[in-house]
Design a protein around this motif. Structure first.
Motif, PDB file in Angstrom:
ATOM      1  N   LEU A  22       0.835  -1.196   0.000  1.00 20.52           N
ATOM      2  CA  LEU A  22       0.000   0.000   0.000  1.00 20.52           C
ATOM      3  C   LEU A  22       0.873   1.251   0.000  1.00 20.52           C
ATOM      4  O   LEU A  22       1.968   1.250   0.571  1.00 20.52           O
ATOM      5  N   THR A  47      -4.230   9.454   2.350  1.00 22.69           N
ATOM      6  CA  THR A  47      -3.790   8.177   2.909  1.00 22.69           C
ATOM      7  C   THR A  47      -4.819   7.078   2.680  1.00 22.69           C
ATOM      8  O   THR A  47      -6.020   7.346   2.584  1.00 22.69           O
ATOM      9  N   VAL A  48      -4.335   5.856   2.590  1.00 20.58           N
ATOM     10  CA  VAL A  48      -5.222   4.702   2.625  1.00 20.58           C
ATOM     11  C   VAL A  48      -5.652   4.478   4.075  1.00 20.58           C
ATOM     12  O   VAL A  48      -5.080   5.057   5.004  1.00 20.58           O
TER      13      VAL A  48
END
Length: 219
Positions: A22, A47-48
């Motif tokens: 990620l 952001t994830v």
């Protein structure tokens, strides 16, 4: 900060290492302080959901399950903590849980010691500690409020099945991963506050988690 309050979350910084595969978060300036007539700054975070210390809601694995904004606050605020110490154990089995009665309605936090590797490539190694499926089944049967771990993942990331995520989230039990400072939390007597921003439509999101040991903290 009072010694009665223990920080359990890793800070999020620009470009930090995050979950394998990620992208890292980007922290940038949207409105810069040094512009003409500007006395403030507005920052932007891209952001994830799985960055730093984060929480998984049921919708992360189960369609129709509660998202981050729908998590019941009683599972996340002022919840009594039971610590499970498993430092040096990679494959954590149900024998470490002890009497199920002591877990009922509690926040079960699993201290593996893996957070000492935070910020290094070793932290993301697939050899991280994890819980086997039977542990998740026992935690569901014990009606715990929330489960947390200071390892990369509660499941074995070398396998795609993720049985602990499936079992716990199906039962409505949130999962907190990548905690830190669990060595500073007493085995009993502490309480957990673990609140993410109530973002709709997300199954995972970073959060600020703390443990406190002094009843006067909340008056």
């Amino acid at each position: 900060m009072s010694k009665a309050i223990v920080e359990l979350s890793h800070p999020i910084s620009d470009g930090m290492l995050t979950y394998p595969g990620l992208p890292g978060p980007r922290v940038t300036s949207h409105t810069a302080r040094d512009l003409v007539d500007m006395t403030y700054e507005i920052a932007r975070v891209d952001t994830v959901g799985k960055a730093g210390t984060y929480i998984d809601a049921p919708s992360h694995f189960h369609t129709g399950g509660a998202d981050i904004a729908e998590l019941p606050l009683e599972r996340l605020f002022n919840v009594p903590i039971v610590m499970i110490r498993v430092a040096g154990i990679r494959v954590v089995g149900p024998d470490v849980l002890g009497d199920p009665a002591r877990l009922w309605g509690k926040a079960v936090l699993v201290h593996t010691g893996w957070s000492a590797r935070w910020g290094t490539s070793a932290y993301r190694d697939p050899g991280h500690p994890y819980l086997v499926a039977e542990v998740a089944d026992a935690l569901v049967a014990a009606n715990v409020a929330v489960v947390g771990i200071d390892s990369l993942d509660i499941d074995d990331t070398s396998l795609p099945t993720r049985p602990c995520h499936h079992a716990l989230l199906r039962a409505g039990i949130p999962i907190i991963e990548q905690l830190t400072n669990l060595d500073a939390v007493p085995d009993t007597g502490a309480r957990l506050v673990a609140l993410p921003a109530p973002v709709r439509g997300m199954g995972s999101f970073p959060l600020r988690a703390v443990a406190w040991t002094d009843p006067s903290v909340f008056g």
